[in-house]
Scaffold this active site. Structure first.
Site, PDB file in Angstrom:
ATOM      1  N   GLY C 101       0.808  -1.210   0.000  1.00 47.16           N
ATOM      2  CA  GLY C 101       0.000   0.000   0.000  1.00 47.16           C
ATOM      3  C   GLY C 101       0.846   1.267   0.000  1.00 47.16           C
ATOM      4  O   GLY C 101       0.464   2.286   0.557  1.00 47.16           O
ATOM      5  N   CYS C 159      -1.130   2.722  -9.908  1.00 44.68           N
ATOM      6  CA  CYS C 159      -1.832   2.956  -8.652  1.00 44.68           C
ATOM      7  C   CYS C 159      -3.213   3.494  -8.968  1.00 44.68           C
ATOM      8  O   CYS C 159      -3.466   4.025 -10.049  1.00 44.68           O
ATOM      9  CB  CYS C 159      -1.036   3.860  -7.722  1.00 44.68           C
ATOM     10  SG  CYS C 159      -0.241   5.220  -8.530  1.00 44.68           S
ATOM     11  N   ASN C 222       5.281  -3.999 -13.841  1.00 47.80           N
ATOM     12  CA  ASN C 222       4.891  -4.000 -12.452  1.00 47.80           C
ATOM     13  C   ASN C 222       4.309  -5.390 -12.128  1.00 47.80           C
ATOM     14  O   ASN C 222       4.293  -6.266 -12.986  1.00 47.80           O
ATOM     15  CB  ASN C 222       3.844  -2.904 -12.195  1.00 47.80           C
ATOM     16  CG  ASN C 222       4.031  -2.280 -10.813  1.00 47.80           C
ATOM     17  OD1 ASN C 222       4.158  -3.023  -9.838  1.00 47.80           O
ATOM     18  ND2 ASN C 222       4.039  -0.971 -10.726  1.00 47.80           N
TER      19      ASN C 222
HETATM   20  C1  LIG Z   1       7.340  -5.641  -1.853  1.00 50.68           C
HETATM   21  C2  LIG Z   1       7.252  -4.942  -3.170  1.00 50.68           C
HETATM   22  C3  LIG Z   1       7.014  -3.577  -3.227  1.00 50.68           C
HETATM   23  C4  LIG Z   1       6.930  -2.920  -4.452  1.00 50.68           C
HETATM   24  N1  LIG Z   1       6.717  -1.581  -4.482  1.00 50.68           N
HETATM   25  C5  LIG Z   1       6.691  -0.928  -5.665  1.00 50.68           C
HETATM   26  C6  LIG Z   1       6.555   0.481  -5.720  1.00 50.68           C
HETATM   27  O1  LIG Z   1       6.499   1.147  -4.701  1.00 50.68           O
HETATM   28  N2  LIG Z   1       6.530   1.079  -6.933  1.00 50.68           N
HETATM   29  C7  LIG Z   1       6.639   0.379  -8.102  1.00 50.68           C
HETATM   30  O2  LIG Z   1       6.622   0.958  -9.175  1.00 50.68           O
HETATM   31  N3  LIG Z   1       6.777  -0.965  -8.069  1.00 50.68           N
HETATM   32  C8  LIG Z   1       6.809  -1.638  -6.891  1.00 50.68           C
HETATM   33  N4  LIG Z   1       6.978  -2.988  -6.879  1.00 50.68           N
HETATM   34  C9  LIG Z   1       7.098  -3.709  -8.145  1.00 50.68           C
HETATM   35  C10 LIG Z   1       8.559  -3.939  -8.522  1.00 50.68           C
HETATM   36  O3  LIG Z   1       9.242  -2.735  -8.691  1.00 50.68           O
HETATM   37  C11 LIG Z   1       8.663  -4.770  -9.796  1.00 50.68           C
HETATM   38  O4  LIG Z   1       8.076  -4.050 -10.864  1.00 50.68           O
HETATM   39  C12 LIG Z   1       7.969  -6.113  -9.705  1.00 50.68           C
HETATM   40  O5  LIG Z   1       8.082  -6.648  -8.401  1.00 50.68           O
HETATM   41  C13 LIG Z   1       8.513  -7.118 -10.705  1.00 50.68           C
HETATM   42  O6  LIG Z   1       9.885  -7.322 -10.552  1.00 50.68           O
HETATM   43  P1  LIG Z   1      10.517  -8.485  -9.605  1.00 50.68           P
HETATM   44  O7  LIG Z   1       9.836  -9.755  -9.978  1.00 50.68           O
HETATM   45  O8  LIG Z   1      11.981  -8.459  -9.901  1.00 50.68           O
HETATM   46  O9  LIG Z   1      10.210  -8.088  -8.200  1.00 50.68           O
HETATM   47  C14 LIG Z   1       7.064  -3.650  -5.646  1.00 50.68           C
HETATM   48  C15 LIG Z   1       7.313  -5.022  -5.586  1.00 50.68           C
HETATM   49  C16 LIG Z   1       7.401  -5.680  -4.372  1.00 50.68           C
HETATM   50  C17 LIG Z   1       7.659  -7.137  -4.362  1.00 50.68           C
END
Ligand SMILES: Cc1cc2nc3c(=O)[nH]c(=O)nc-3n(C[C@H](O)[C@H](O)[C@H](O)COP(=O)(O)O)c2cc1C
Ligand SMILES: Cc1cc2nc3c(=O)[nH]c(=O)nc-3n(C[C@H](O)[C@H](O)[C@H](O)COP(=O)(O)OP(=O)(O)OC[C@H]3O[C@@H](n4cnc5c(N)ncnc54)[C@H](O)[C@@H]3O)c2cc1C
Ligand SMILES: Cc1cc2nc3c(=O)[nH]c(=O)nc-3n(C[C@H](O)[C@H](O)[C@H](O)COP(=O)(O)OP(=O)(O)OC[C@H]3O[C@@H](n4cnc5c(N)ncnc54)[C@H](O)[C@@H]3O)c2cc1C
Ligand SMILES: Cc1cc2nc3c(=O)[nH]c(=O)nc-3n(C[C@H](O)[C@H](O)[C@H](O)COP(=O)(O)O)c2cc1C
Ligand code: FES
Ligand code: FES
Lengths: 338, 282, 338, 282
Positions: C101, C159, C222
């Site tokens: 969130g 968002c 994302n």
């Molecule tokens: C715990 C968590 C928090 C995240 N917070 C954000 C965020 O604040 N803003 C955003 O653009 N993406 C956020 N993401 C998405 C990541 O930046 C990324 O796009 C997504 O997790 C896919 O990449 P990954 O599989 O390497 O984690 C978040 C992901 C996770 C797991």
């Protein structure tokens, strides 16, 4: 407070009587697993998934297919289809990609060889149909209505629409509705389930559109579009470039789709699928709102998966003291009783 | 054709040259194996991210001890796990799977050609051929000496053994296929059996065709299920009706008549394959 | 013919000279890893992912963050935000769900405490911004332009849009474009990347719309919307009910998104992400068309993942004899030379 | 605060009652542990589907041998793997992590309350308290005798030890919290430390508040990263400024002043938490 109640198990402090359902219920009476999908009663809610168990025959060494809720056959088309070139599959973390291209014998051979085998064994068949045009879908329904073993038609609208430059029917509410309407017009009372793709902005809108067009229920989800690149050859692994992602990796997406659609359309029966490997996985889908489930990719991991999932589900429900399957369908949407 | 699913206890994992010989307790499978058949093994243990089984040709299967053996080359993640599995571990194994080599109706002279771990199914085949009265000549080739499997055993079960390596570290330097024409020609081979890489199978098949000797090959296509339900393991094969189809190598193979396989079209979709026309539309 | 060339390794028959690239190149000269994103040159293409490395400081025990291409900071909003109730996460097969969130200190504290720390260390910052209205996004951009360390703005349009009953900006081409346009108007030359959601019917359409509105590049993907049900409590695990699925499970979807968008918009720089755990995973994204990558969830598995991925990538490119990073960007779209 | 990442070789895994005592070779971690800190362990081995680390309180850490020990209860999939890991296996371990218990500025009388494996960090804490001149009273409780960890050691390091079990299979039948008020009241405890289930921590904290004794608790929230980057492990805690915030238990805890934790709001989002107002909008 925590997602898991380990505390209670570790030192018994603060234990709430009755929360340890999993230690009780062994002596519970047998749960009634019968489920109803749009008027069709199945002895239990565990089915195969289209394209993951052919037409059931190859599973015979591992189970009696008539023990399953039903066998969902590989999507059949009007004409024989060769499918795509190989490689057609690739393993991915907790999943796989496939790009089979709906290889199949065509409806004639299917009616001659495949359905009779299921009928002879007293198995129930959910026949999945696929076409490139609305008319092909309708024609398939026409050919199938009334044949032995058939209990339900599953309309695989996740295939490209010839008229619409290859856009997938399931990604367009209008195209999806057209197919459902045409099939429904031929179905002569056989319930029609539309099989939805998760690759959409708003799955509830597609679901609503299919239901408005007459779908008696919804199957979800089909695979997610994915791809893998071979870092040695530096080219896509699959001959078809992209493929469908399935297996446990996609389970959270599948449960979410079932949850959203059941929340919006609580009276529409759902056949849930996507990454089910165990009885508890199946239970997640039931709790989210599915009245029955399909076990797909798990069969490649474990050819006896469908019957194993069924017996695990039976055991888990018994342990929880559940009497009737319908008591858990959609239960995760309700506030807990205690 | 399709076998049973068992929990097979690992008896031992022994390095043999560049390979690992894995011995499993699997009476239900050992009871019914024919040469050329394979097993599909679940890899990675509980909570693994690897969903698909790995396939291995059966090397031995002894109904009296209930044991089976496979010869495993460490390749990627799945085999990396498998060759390190501890004795006593229960493996989930499905088998025997696939169509085996068929013995000739009449005794004659059989030439068995194997590349690398492709020799695994050949020893049992040789024994059965000899028991049925055929003479057996084996040709085994590999990149290097450590990738030759079972040369001594080959000498026990065959009338002659030719060995090749790419680097000359054992036998004659060269490709396994270099040694084949001589065997096909002079003594008058009546059947050829081959197991190994696709390029080798194709070459052997083409040589056998030149000498008009029937040739069976065991192919190795990527398989998701191994039991015939997924349609991933197909290759274009000409049927008895003369028409080509995309055929599942797990249940309709892995052994095929070499002349029926459309070698140059493997990995593509020839336009004359049954149902290829329906692909264009969508 | 086969997806893997094991045959060649096993007995050397039919070996084609030069195909064994992975045995050569050890002696190859050092690969130039510099990459350019919309005019911003980074020393290498490995970045953190927004929300997965806070503002970089917690990684200090495990690496020098200035060694990374850049640090992508957690999406910051105007005001401090508490985030959601717990549980906020759940493990899934080869992935995880999160529903944080957007907890954060708000832009003031971010500018006061977080960015200066990165600036002092000579690290480059890609600042991710999030808002509930177009104006909030614009205001954030205004506040950020010109601050030290900032090299790029990443606009997290995944968002919910307050004005549009909570529909996510990234799921609507018009809303996405509005945000991009407003941020771009304030950015004063700082490149603006729009971060796309995979949960759409047509990601190319959203990408096009963002680019038309002035986005200098695209970040993708994302998380996917998913959920998990606790089969003991029979309720959703996450307090937020649904959450974002990340990790290796989603990698095939992410690679496919990058591939599709790069195919359609080959001149638009892409920051690729989704399930990257290793250097070879990163290479897949580069080959699909990304000019740089973000390492997200992998950090939870391995806090040194970003620098490990970087060194693995360097080794893999060196082994292949690659001289410049740009030689592999998008290479999977081109027919092989040999 | 945040530790190092090491490949720690498993020295041994020994069952101790219902738990497993795991000894690891991890000199870099052993060098710098304070009681209440924890380690985050990668589980499942290569190609596992389990992505997240599991956290365990440090039981012992010996800078001279370079060894650390944790006490593991088999709970779900990750711990099922961990308690079966073979000696010699390299584990990827990050630690020591988190804020430890703090010793009182003045010697006094400390009451240590532990539930189940929550006793793990208490022995080292007791030793340090005694070394600094405090009297130490330990109360250990569990569901049953096999879930009591380290009773004998407790007797070595404490002035008194009280034992409770829910089923009466050892010590006094009842909850661990039943034994606490007596200790807080009469000899005049000057500090309380607690580790165990959330409900126990809350009860102990409330008792300490009644007797106006400072109380530190080590909480156990679900953690994705353990190092402060993910924001999954938060709970509502009152700051020195009197305002509540969602605070990360991995870096700002796991040890908190009991009176600062808003126990009844754990797992919810109280409206007065800083930034809660911004949530309504989207
Ligand atoms: C715990 C968590 C928090 C995240 N917070 C954000 C965020 O604040 N803003 C955003 O653009 N993406 C956020 N993401 C998405 C990541 O930046 C990324 O796009 C997504 O997790 C896919 O990449 P990954 O599989 O390497 O984690 C978040 C992901 C996770 C797991
Ligand atoms: C009928 C048959 C018999 C075989 N017999 C043997 C044998 O006796 N000894 C032996 O060492 N190997 C044999 N193989 C090959 C063996 O199955 C592969 O080496 C193995 O699957 C590689 O798995 P991996 O996890 O190590 O590789 P990865 O590359 O990680 O595997 C990824 C995926 O690709 C598939 N795959 C990769 N390489 C191959 C391949 N060469 N053939 C088929 N699928 C592949 C895997 O099954 C898996 O699904 C046989 C294959 C088949 C189809
Ligand atoms: C600071 C801290 C110290 C801990 N110390 C100990 C200890 O000394 N001994 C011990 O046996 N256990 C301890 N735990 C609990 C231990 O981390 C969990 O039992 C373990 O994570 C469960 O993993 P699993 O794979 O077996 O369970 P699963 O239920 O399969 O785990 C799924 C996910 O939930 C998380 N999870 C499940 N239960 C818990 C839990 N109780 N607390 C936090 N996360 C959980 C897991 O980490 C994982 O991410 C501690 C936890 C924390 C946060
Ligand atoms: C190899 C393969 C072939 C498939 N073929 C079909 C098909 O013909 N028709 C269809 O509706 N779905 C098909 N699917 C999708 C599955 O029926 C199912 O919807 C999807 O795989 C998700 O479930 P799972 O994760 O349990 O496999 C196929 C899936 C796989 C893996
Ligand atoms: S491997 Fe599945 S059909 Fe052959
Ligand atoms: S566990 Fe990630 S911030 Fe605490």
């Amino acid at each position: 407070m925590n997602p898991v109640t380990i505390h209670d198990h570790e030192c018994g402090i603060g234990e709430i009587p009755g929360t340890h359902t999993h230690d009780h219920g062994e002596a519970g009476q047998r749960v009634d697993l019968a489920t109803t999908l749009a008027g069709v009663t199945l002895p239990n809610p565990v089915l195969t998934a289209s394209g993951c168990s052919a037409a059931g025959r190859e599973l015979a060494p591992f189970m009696d297919v008539s023990d399953l809720g039903a066998v969902v056959t590989k999507s059949v088309m009007l004409r024989p289809r060769s499918g795509r070139a190989t490689p057609r599959m690739a393993e991915t973390p907790s999943g796989m990609l496939n790009s089979i291209g709906l290889q199949g014998p065509g409806i004639d051979a299917f009616l001659e060889h495949d359905l009779p085998w299921l009928a002879e064994r007293g198995a129930r068949a959910v026949v999945s149909i696929a076409g490139g045009t609305v008319e092909e879908f309708a024609e398939l329904a026409r050919r199938l209505v009334g044949v032995p073993a058939l209990v339900l038609l599953e309309v695989n609208i996740s295939c490209p629409n010839v008229a619409s430059r290859g856009q997938v029917f399931a990604c367009d509410p209008l195209a999806a509705a057209d197919v459902v309407r045409a099939v429904k017009a031929e179905a002569n009372g056989v319930p029609v389930f539309a099989k939805l793709s998760p690759d959409v902005t708003d799955i509830v809108a597609i679901a609503q559109s299919c239901v408005d067009a007459g779908a008696d229920g919804l199957s979800m989800i089909n695979t997610l579009l994915g791809m893998l690149i071979d870092t040695e050859t530096m080219r896509p692994v699959l001959a078809g470039v992209t493929g469908g992602l399935s297996g446990p990796a996609i389970r959270p997406v599948a449960v979410r789709c079932v949850w959203q659609v059941h929340a919006a359309l609580p009276d529409v029966p759902i056949l849930g699928m996507g990454g089910i490997l165990t009885g508890l996985d199946a239970l997640q889908f039931l709790l989210a709102g599915a009245s029955a489930v399909s076990v797909g990719t798990a069969v490649f991991h474990d050819p006896s998966a469908p019957t194993r999932v069924l017996s695990e589900l039976r055991a888990e429900l018994t342990r929880r003291g559940v009497r009737r399957l319908s008591d858990v369908v959609g239960a995760a949407h309700r506030e807990p009783q205690r | 054709m399709t076998g049973s699913q068992v929990k097979a206890r690992v008896v031992s994992v022994e390095p043999v040259g560049a390979y690992f010989l894995i011995t499993l307790d699997a009476p239900a499978i050992a009871a019914a194996v024919e040469p050329g058949q394979f097993v599909a093994v679940a890899v990675g243990g509980p909570d693994t991210a690897m969903l698909l089984r790995r396939s291995f040709a059966l090397y031995t299967a002894d109904p009296s001890t209930g044991r089976i053996q496979i010869v495993v080359a460490e390749h990627g993640r799945g085999t990396a796990w498998l060759v390190r599995v501890g004795a006593g571990t229960p493996l989930d194994v499905v088998g025997p799977l696939g169509r085996p080599f068929t013995l000739p109706a009449e005794p004659g002279t059989a030439v068995l050609v194997a590349g690398g771990y492709g020799s695994a199914p050949m020893f049992d085949l040789a024994r059965r051929l000899r028991a049925a009265g055929s003479a057996v000549h084996i040709v085994v080739g590999a990149g290097s000496a450590d990738r030759l499997f079972g040369i001594d055993e080959a000498r026990d079960v065959a009338d002659s053994v030719a060995v090749t390596t790419d680097d000359g570290s054992a036998g004659v330097r060269g490709l396994v296929t270099d040694a084949v024409p001589a065997l096909l020609g002079s003594p008058g081979a009546t059947s050829v059996y081959a197991c190994g890489p696709m390029a080798m199978l194709r070459a052997v098949g083409e040589m056998a065709a030149v000498y008009d000797v029937p040739c069976q090959v065991a192919v190795e296509e990527s398989m998701a299920c191994g039991i015939g339900v997924c349609m991933t393991c197909v290759l274009p094969v000409v049927g008895v009706d003369g028409r080509s189809r995309m055929v599942r190598s797990c249940v309709e193979g892995p052994v095929f008549d070499a002349e029926r396989v459309r070698w140059k079209d493997v990995g593509s979709l020839p336009a004359d394959v049954v149902g290829a026309g329906a692909m264009g539309a969508h």
